[in-house]
Scaffold this motif. Structure first.
Motif, short mmCIF file in Angstrom:
data_model
loop_
_atom_site.label_atom_id
_atom_site.label_comp_id
_atom_site.label_asym_id
_atom_site.label_seq_id
_atom_site.Cartn_x
_atom_site.Cartn_y
_atom_site.Cartn_z
N GLU A 192 1.23 -42.48 20.67
CA GLU A 192 2.01 -42.70 19.45
C GLU A 192 3.31 -41.90 19.45
OE1 GLU A 192 3.27 -44.32 16.03
OE2 GLU A 192 1.53 -44.96 17.19
N GLU A 193 3.25 -40.64 19.84
CA GLU A 193 4.44 -39.79 19.83
C GLU A 193 5.51 -40.33 20.78
OE1 GLU A 193 5.40 -35.33 21.27
OE2 GLU A 193 3.78 -35.50 19.79
N LEU A 194 5.09 -40.78 21.95
CA LEU A 194 6.03 -41.33 22.92
C LEU A 194 6.62 -42.65 22.42
CD1 LEU A 194 7.25 -40.79 25.71
CD2 LEU A 194 5.28 -41.94 26.71
N ALA A 195 5.81 -43.48 21.81
CA ALA A 195 6.29 -44.75 21.25
C ALA A 195 7.30 -44.50 20.13
CB ALA A 195 5.12 -45.57 20.73
N GLN A 196 7.05 -43.50 19.31
CA GLN A 196 7.98 -43.17 18.22
C GLN A 196 9.31 -42.66 18.80
OE1 GLN A 196 5.97 -40.46 15.59
NE2 GLN A 196 4.66 -42.06 14.74
#
Length: 76
Positions: free
Chosen positions: A12-16
């Protein structure tokens, strides 16, 4: 150049972060990922070359003379 669609999963953090960067630069996410992979593959090419050189220096690998390669390929 032909394109091929693939699906990937990101934390999730990388996608954001990818979303944020794409918005900031006005670029498509696919473009950013493609560019990042090209740069990373260049880095990996260096790592592979270093590994192969170390194997050669340690005697765990050997080279083939160019003349032999040319002969086997019918390029003499």
């Amino acid at each position: 150049m032909a394109h091929r669609r693939i699906n990937i999963s990101l934390e999730e953090e990388l996608a954001q972060e990818l979303d944020s960067i794409a918005r900031e630069l006005g670029e498509k996410k696919s473009h950013i990922v493609r560019e990042a992979l090209m740069h990373y593959f260049d880095y990996l090419d260096v790592k592979i070359a270093e590994k192969r050189l170390m194997e050669l220096e340690e005697g765990r690998s050997e080279t083939i003379p160019a003349e032999e390669v040319f002969r086997k390929a019918g390029l003499e």
